[in-house]
Design a protein around this motif. Structure first.
Motif, PDB file in Angstrom:
ATOM      1  N   ASN A  46     -43.646  34.265 -29.938  1.00  0.00           N
ATOM      2  CA  ASN A  46     -42.390  34.553 -29.229  1.00  0.00           C
ATOM      3  C   ASN A  46     -41.675  35.763 -29.831  1.00  0.00           C
ATOM      4  O   ASN A  46     -41.144  36.601 -29.103  1.00  0.00           O
ATOM      5  N   VAL A  47     -41.677  35.838 -31.151  1.00  0.00           N
ATOM      6  CA  VAL A  47     -41.026  36.977 -31.826  1.00  0.00           C
ATOM      7  C   VAL A  47     -41.771  38.268 -31.484  1.00  0.00           C
ATOM      8  O   VAL A  47     -41.155  39.297 -31.165  1.00  0.00           O
ATOM      9  N   ILE A  48     -43.099  38.220 -31.525  1.00  0.00           N
ATOM     10  CA  ILE A  48     -43.908  39.404 -31.213  1.00  0.00           C
ATOM     11  C   ILE A  48     -43.681  39.825 -29.765  1.00  0.00           C
ATOM     12  O   ILE A  48     -43.498  41.013 -29.475  1.00  0.00           O
ATOM     13  N   ALA A  49     -43.664  38.855 -28.861  1.00  0.00           N
ATOM     14  CA  ALA A  49     -43.480  39.159 -27.437  1.00  0.00           C
ATOM     15  C   ALA A  49     -42.134  39.821 -27.186  1.00  0.00           C
ATOM     16  O   ALA A  49     -42.040  40.784 -26.409  1.00  0.00           O
ATOM     17  N   HIS A  50     -41.096  39.319 -27.841  1.00  0.00           N
ATOM     18  CA  HIS A  50     -39.763  39.898 -27.654  1.00  0.00           C
ATOM     19  C   HIS A  50     -39.737  41.355 -28.104  1.00  0.00           C
ATOM     20  O   HIS A  50     -39.255  42.229 -27.368  1.00  0.00           O
ATOM     21  N   GLU A  51     -40.262  41.630 -29.292  1.00  0.00           N
ATOM     22  CA  GLU A  51     -40.244  43.003 -29.808  1.00  0.00           C
ATOM     23  C   GLU A  51     -41.156  43.921 -28.981  1.00  0.00           C
ATOM     24  O   GLU A  51     -40.859  45.095 -28.771  1.00  0.00           O
ATOM     25  N   MET A  52     -42.270  43.356 -28.520  1.00  0.00           N
ATOM     26  CA  MET A  52     -43.189  44.135 -27.675  1.00  0.00           C
ATOM     27  C   MET A  52     -42.498  44.522 -26.373  1.00  0.00           C
ATOM     28  O   MET A  52     -42.613  45.657 -25.891  1.00  0.00           O
ATOM     29  N   LYS A  53     -41.764  43.568 -25.799  1.00  0.00           N
ATOM     30  CA  LYS A  53     -41.036  43.838 -24.560  1.00  0.00           C
ATOM     31  C   LYS A  53     -39.942  44.877 -24.767  1.00  0.00           C
ATOM     32  O   LYS A  53     -39.800  45.816 -23.983  1.00  0.00           O
ATOM     33  N   GLU A  54     -39.170  44.730 -25.856  1.00  0.00           N
ATOM     34  CA  GLU A  54     -38.099  45.689 -26.135  1.00  0.00           C
ATOM     35  C   GLU A  54     -38.666  47.100 -26.294  1.00  0.00           C
ATOM     36  O   GLU A  54     -38.122  48.069 -25.755  1.00  0.00           O
ATOM     37  N   TRP A  55     -39.762  47.203 -27.015  1.00  0.00           N
ATOM     38  CA  TRP A  55     -40.404  48.508 -27.225  1.00  0.00           C
ATOM     39  C   TRP A  55     -40.908  49.080 -25.905  1.00  0.00           C
ATOM     40  O   TRP A  55     -40.724  50.258 -25.601  1.00  0.00           O
ATOM     41  N   ALA A  56     -41.544  48.234 -25.092  1.00  0.00           N
ATOM     42  CA  ALA A  56     -42.112  48.687 -23.823  1.00  0.00           C
ATOM     43  C   ALA A  56     -41.022  49.148 -22.861  1.00  0.00           C
ATOM     44  O   ALA A  56     -41.182  50.161 -22.167  1.00  0.00           O
ATOM     45  N   VAL A  57     -39.907  48.416 -22.812  1.00  0.00           N
ATOM     46  CA  VAL A  57     -38.802  48.803 -21.942  1.00  0.00           C
ATOM     47  C   VAL A  57     -38.237  50.157 -22.367  1.00  0.00           C
ATOM     48  O   VAL A  57     -37.891  50.999 -21.527  1.00  0.00           O
ATOM     49  N   GLU A  58     -38.175  50.396 -23.664  1.00  0.00           N
ATOM     50  CA  GLU A  58     -37.729  51.705 -24.159  1.00  0.00           C
ATOM     51  C   GLU A  58     -38.661  52.817 -23.692  1.00  0.00           C
ATOM     52  O   GLU A  58     -38.245  53.972 -23.535  1.00  0.00           O
ATOM     53  N   LYS A  59     -39.911  52.464 -23.457  1.00  0.00           N
ATOM     54  CA  LYS A  59     -40.906  53.435 -22.971  1.00  0.00           C
ATOM     55  C   LYS A  59     -40.910  53.546 -21.448  1.00  0.00           C
ATOM     56  O   LYS A  59     -41.749  54.247 -20.879  1.00  0.00           O
ATOM     57  N   GLY A  60     -39.992  52.827 -20.789  1.00  0.00           N
ATOM     58  CA  GLY A  60     -39.903  52.898 -19.338  1.00  0.00           C
ATOM     59  C   GLY A  60     -40.651  51.818 -18.590  1.00  0.00           C
ATOM     60  O   GLY A  60     -40.747  51.863 -17.363  1.00  0.00           O
ATOM     61  N   ALA A  61     -41.199  50.827 -19.309  1.00  0.00           N
ATOM     62  CA  ALA A  61     -41.962  49.765 -18.644  1.00  0.00           C
ATOM     63  C   ALA A  61     -41.028  48.780 -17.951  1.00  0.00           C
ATOM     64  O   ALA A  61     -39.966  48.422 -18.472  1.00  0.00           O
ATOM     65  N   THR A  62     -41.412  48.349 -16.773  1.00  0.00           N
ATOM     66  CA  THR A  62     -40.674  47.331 -16.024  1.00  0.00           C
ATOM     67  C   THR A  62     -41.498  46.055 -15.850  1.00  0.00           C
ATOM     68  O   THR A  62     -40.968  45.010 -15.496  1.00  0.00           O
ATOM     69  N   HIS A  63     -42.811  46.162 -16.079  1.00  0.00           N
ATOM     70  CA  HIS A  63     -43.723  45.044 -15.862  1.00  0.00           C
ATOM     71  C   HIS A  63     -44.643  44.873 -17.069  1.00  0.00           C
ATOM     72  O   HIS A  63     -44.734  45.755 -17.927  1.00  0.00           O
ATOM     73  N   PHE A  64     -45.311  43.749 -17.112  1.00  0.00           N
ATOM     74  CA  PHE A  64     -46.390  43.540 -18.082  1.00  0.00           C
ATOM     75  C   PHE A  64     -47.627  43.069 -17.333  1.00  0.00           C
ATOM     76  O   PHE A  64     -47.535  42.519 -16.228  1.00  0.00           O
ATOM     77  N   THR A  65     -48.781  43.327 -17.916  1.00  0.00           N
ATOM     78  CA  THR A  65     -50.022  42.891 -17.298  1.00  0.00           C
ATOM     79  C   THR A  65     -51.046  42.559 -18.365  1.00  0.00           C
ATOM     80  O   THR A  65     -51.112  43.212 -19.410  1.00  0.00           O
ATOM     81  N   HIS A  66     -51.829  41.538 -18.103  1.00  0.00           N
ATOM     82  CA  HIS A  66     -52.995  41.246 -18.929  1.00  0.00           C
ATOM     83  C   HIS A  66     -54.122  42.133 -18.424  1.00  0.00           C
ATOM     84  O   HIS A  66     -54.602  41.969 -17.302  1.00  0.00           O
ATOM     85  N   TRP A  67     -54.521  43.069 -19.257  1.00  0.00           N
ATOM     86  CA  TRP A  67     -55.522  44.099 -18.915  1.00  0.00           C
ATOM     87  C   TRP A  67     -56.879  43.595 -19.390  1.00  0.00           C
ATOM     88  O   TRP A  67     -57.102  43.404 -20.579  1.00  0.00           O
ATOM     89  N   PHE A  68     -57.801  43.358 -18.437  1.00  0.00           N
ATOM     90  CA  PHE A  68     -59.078  42.757 -18.826  1.00  0.00           C
ATOM     91  C   PHE A  68     -60.240  43.467 -18.145  1.00  0.00           C
ATOM     92  O   PHE A  68     -60.063  44.349 -17.289  1.00  0.00           O
ATOM     93  N   GLN A  69     -61.454  43.074 -18.523  1.00  0.00           N
ATOM     94  CA  GLN A  69     -62.664  43.783 -18.097  1.00  0.00           C
ATOM     95  C   GLN A  69     -63.659  42.807 -17.481  1.00  0.00           C
ATOM     96  O   GLN A  69     -64.580  42.329 -18.144  1.00  0.00           O
ATOM     97  N   PRO A  70     -63.457  42.481 -16.188  1.00  0.00           N
ATOM     98  CA  PRO A  70     -64.379  41.566 -15.519  1.00  0.00           C
ATOM     99  C   PRO A  70     -65.750  42.211 -15.341  1.00  0.00           C
ATOM    100  O   PRO A  70     -65.959  43.371 -15.715  1.00  0.00           O
ATOM    101  N   LEU A  71     -66.672  41.484 -14.744  1.00  0.00           N
ATOM    102  CA  LEU A  71     -68.042  41.959 -14.615  1.00  0.00           C
ATOM    103  C   LEU A  71     -68.221  42.919 -13.437  1.00  0.00           C
ATOM    104  O   LEU A  71     -69.284  42.995 -12.832  1.00  0.00           O
ATOM    105  N   THR A  72     -67.180  43.671 -13.136  1.00  0.00           N
ATOM    106  CA  THR A  72     -67.244  44.707 -12.107  1.00  0.00           C
ATOM    107  C   THR A  72     -67.567  46.063 -12.706  1.00  0.00           C
ATOM    108  O   THR A  72     -67.853  47.012 -11.983  1.00  0.00           O
ATOM    109  N   GLY A  73     -67.486  46.180 -14.039  1.00  0.00           N
ATOM    110  CA  GLY A  73     -67.696  47.469 -14.703  1.00  0.00           C
ATOM    111  C   GLY A  73     -66.429  48.267 -14.879  1.00  0.00           C
ATOM    112  O   GLY A  73     -66.409  49.272 -15.588  1.00  0.00           O
ATOM    113  N   VAL A  74     -65.349  47.855 -14.224  1.00  0.00           N
ATOM    114  CA  VAL A  74     -64.054  48.517 -14.383  1.00  0.00           C
ATOM    115  C   VAL A  74     -63.041  47.497 -14.892  1.00  0.00           C
ATOM    116  O   VAL A  74     -63.367  46.328 -15.088  1.00  0.00           O
TER     117      VAL A  74
END
Length: 696
Positions: A46-74
């Motif tokens: 929870n502490v990590i998530a809060h600081e990660m969010k604060e940092w990301a918002v400072e960078k202009g982020a409005t959303h979060f996403t789980h970025w993964f690599q399915p068996l599509t190659g992309v």
């Protein structure tokens, strides 16, 4: 541009950012998870998530996403807003530890090889804290693994992470017996080189085949290709240079160490190389490199082509996977030292790699297999489909003397005298390089040159890590039980090299003689992707992957089905695209030109003058014959598709697509490419190779 050192990693939640923003206890807990695999409790998350969010918002982020690599190659991503509405009509920004650690994308909509049905949709993404989060396109991207409801791996990252743990475990066992008490883990590192083509977007938009398949299904060779060798390392055109500068900047912002850039051999072909990092991060970075290449190109009115063979008749693109293994205290286990013949630790690890490549050559060949690479392997710019190892003169001599139990002199590094007084003497390596070798030793690492340009490097490295770990585990078993470790090391090295030195080859891999010699040695020559895919269900390969917990029997079979399905669909799309282009664009254009030519002949004859129309008549006759032949081949291609589709077994269907549909498509291309050379350019319905390759 800001100072480069400030730009690098500015959009990455890297170690420096975590150390500065997280409470000390939280930072230490996270580091223990990253370095030692210690579990992370929810309060810390929870502490990590809060600081990660604060940092990301400072960078202009409005959303979060789980970025993964399915068996599509992309890669894949599902975006959720930080914004959460409140009962009073206001909203707050929030991001919890639970949201950081776990996501739930639809697992049935990605390739699963039967692991997930449409009515079994649940899947999970799990935070991979060993690869740093980053901000991209207004979203906080969290690298994650992707698995099914039952825990099976549905991605390329999960088995890669498993394989990294396995090779570390088994290598440490060996090192402990050899007396190394300081190393806590062994890290597989990779430095990939990425080749690619760049074409003008306006021309690209006029090529239906490039848009739908990534390669030209038709196209006659330009009068000039790569035969003058003037493009390789040549001066970079201004437009391409501007693109490369922007690409470097965007990659640096993501913490990707884009280091080297240059023109490649073929016209319009280029290369980008990054600095070594852990295999996991290198794999994530390479996926981002490919994605960023495409995005930045569009901003410059260009298109980046990552297909292995976008143009026939000139070099295609690969991905050179430079692989090494290092201890966490900085020792490169593939460094031979000045006297490799006396470096038993190096020889032991070298023997393990030689054994693994020989025993699992079919799996390694599979890791480089995709429909595009079938056009490339064995041609002038790529290694053959036969997996062999190049060691160079010095190490080959060391191995020969061990195998034959003889003594002699060994090559060593020296100075290269150029013969010009103002030029310095250059240090000369003890061995040359071999561009025709699929798996070449290059000083302190191995370069796997077969990998396809469009594919993920996770596959080759998962197989390298696992198979080498398997051999090391057998070595460790023997060494741990030995009363005389030193003598046992000697015995293992000699036995391994005697049994597997047949996979070593330093000569010309393109020669017919090598194909014959490889057959005599019993080395597999797996010529197509379809045959290569079968290695996934070979009992010995299932055993090695499941034994170490990297991929289970079920996961191996699911990947077998996924790769066959991908091959079938890829060739089917190419065939259907070729049919549409031939029937709706090319043949109508040829008929239109033929009509114009016939009208011209009749008009000349009607004048009453004794004008010679032999040339026009011969051209019309040749075009008519080729047009009739092309129409027959269109019908043959349609028939081949129908036959392939009727096959019920997935392997039989893929085989039919490879040897019926694919060949029928190539036969149609022969006629169309000849027609291109005869038809007036004003009538030809698409840009030619001359325009695509030289008009950038």
């Amino acid at each position: 541009m800001d100072k480069l050192s400030n730009v690098f990693g500015e959009n990455v939640f890297n170690d420096a950012v975590m150390r500065a923003r997280l409470p000390k206890a939280t930072y230490k807990a996270l580091k223990k998870t990253i370095e030692e695999g210690k579990p992370l409790d929810l309060d810390t998350a929870n502490v990590i998530a809060h600081e990660m969010k604060e940092w990301a918002v400072e960078k202009g982020a409005t959303h979060f996403t789980h970025w993964f690599q399915p068996l599509t190659g992309v890669t894949a991503e599902k975006h959720d807003a930080f914004l959460n509405p409140m009962d009073d009509g206001t909203a707050i920004l929030s991001f919890s530890g639970k949201e950081l650690i776990q996501g739930e994308p639809d697992a049935s909509s990605f390739p699963s090889g039967g692991l997930r049905a449409t009515f079994e949709a649940r899947g999970y993404t799990a935070w991979d804290c060993t690869s740093p989060a980053f901000v991209k396109d207004g979203s906080l991207c969290i690298p994650t693994a992707f698995c099914s409801y039952n825990g099976e791996a549905l991605d390329s990252k999960t088995p890669l992470l498993r394989s990294m743990e396995v090779i570390s475990k088994e290598a440490i066992r060996v090192l402990r017996v050899l007396g190394n008490t300081t190393a806590k883990k062994v890290i597989a590192n990779v430095g990939p080189e990425q080749e690619y083509f760049i074409v003008d977007k306006k021309l690209y938009d006029q090529r239906k085949d490039l848009i739908l398949t990534g390669r030209t299904l038709f196209g006659s060779m330009a009068p000039k290709g790569q035969e003058l060798d003037d493009h390789y390392f040549g001066a970079i055109k201004n437009r391409i240079s501007d693109y490369m500068k922007d690409l470097d900047t965007e990659l640096w912002k993501l913490g990707i160490s884009a280091k080297t850039k240059h023109n490649e051999v073929a016209p319009a072909q280029h290369e980008l190389a990054t600095i070594f990092t852990t295999t996991n991060i290198a794999t994530d970075h390479n996926q981002l490199v490919m994605e960023t290449m495409k995005k930045v190109a569009l901003k410059h009115g260009l298109v980046c082509l990552l297909h292995e063979k976008p143009f026939a008749g000139i070099n295609g693109s690969g991905k050179h996977n430079n692989w090494s293994i290092n201890t966490d205290d900085g020792e490169n286990l593939l460094n031979p030292g000045k006297t490799p013949q006396n470096n038993k630790q190096f020889l032991l690890f070298l023997s393990a790699i030689i054994s693994a490549v020989d025993d699992y050559a079919d799996l390694l060949r599979f890791s480089a297999a995709n429909p595009g690479n079938d056009h490339r392997l064995g041609a002038n710019e790529a290694p053959p489909a036969i997996v062999s190892i190049f060691l160079g003169d010095q190490l080959s001599e060391v191995v020969r003397q061990i195998v034959e139990d003889t003594d002699g002199n060994y090559l060593s590094s020296s100075k290269l005298k150029i013969g010009v007084s103002t030029l310095p003497d250059l240090p000369k390596d003890a061995t040359d390089r071999n561009r025709t070798s699929p798996f070449a030793f290059t000083g302190n690492k191995f370069e796997f040159r077969m990998a396809p340009s469009s594919g993920s490097i996770a596959g080759p490295n998962t197989i390298l890590n696992t198979t080498v770990a398997d051999v090391l585990s057998k070595y460790a078993d023997r060494l741990e039980a030995a009363s005389d470790v030193d003598a046992e090391v000697d015995a293992i090295i000699k036995e391994s090299l005697k049994a597997h030195h047949k996979v070593l080859f330093d000569g010309n891999g393109y020669s017919d003689e090598w194909v014959e010699e490889a057959a005599k040695r019993g080395l597999p020559n797996i010529k197509s992707t379809v045959e290569a895919i079968r290695s996934l269900v070979a009992p010995k390969n299932i055993e090695v992957m499941s034994k170490h917990g990297v991929l289970t029997d079920v996961e191996m079979h699911s990947r077998y089905e996924v790769h066959l399905e991908n091959y079938i669909k890829t060739i089917n799309i190419e065939a259907l695209t070729a049919l549409e282009m031939a029937k709706r664009d090319i043949i109508p254009a040829v008929i239109k030109y033929s009509t114009s030519l016939a009208e011209s002949i009749n008009a000349i004859k009607s004048t009453g003058f004794d004008a010679d129309v032999t040339a026009q008549g011969e051209t019309l006759t040749e075009i008519s014959k080729l047009t009739a032949s092309a129409m027959k081949k269109v019908k043959a291609l349609e028939s081949a598709i129908s036959t392939a589709c009727s096959k019920e077994d997935s392997y039989d269907q893929a085989y039919s697509y490879r040897y019926d549909v694919f060949e029928a498509l190539n036969s149609l291309r022969e006629d169309v490419d000849k027609l291109e050379t005869l038809v007036d350019s004003k009538y030809w319905p698409m840009p030619t190779y001359t325009e695509l390759l030289f008009h950038v």
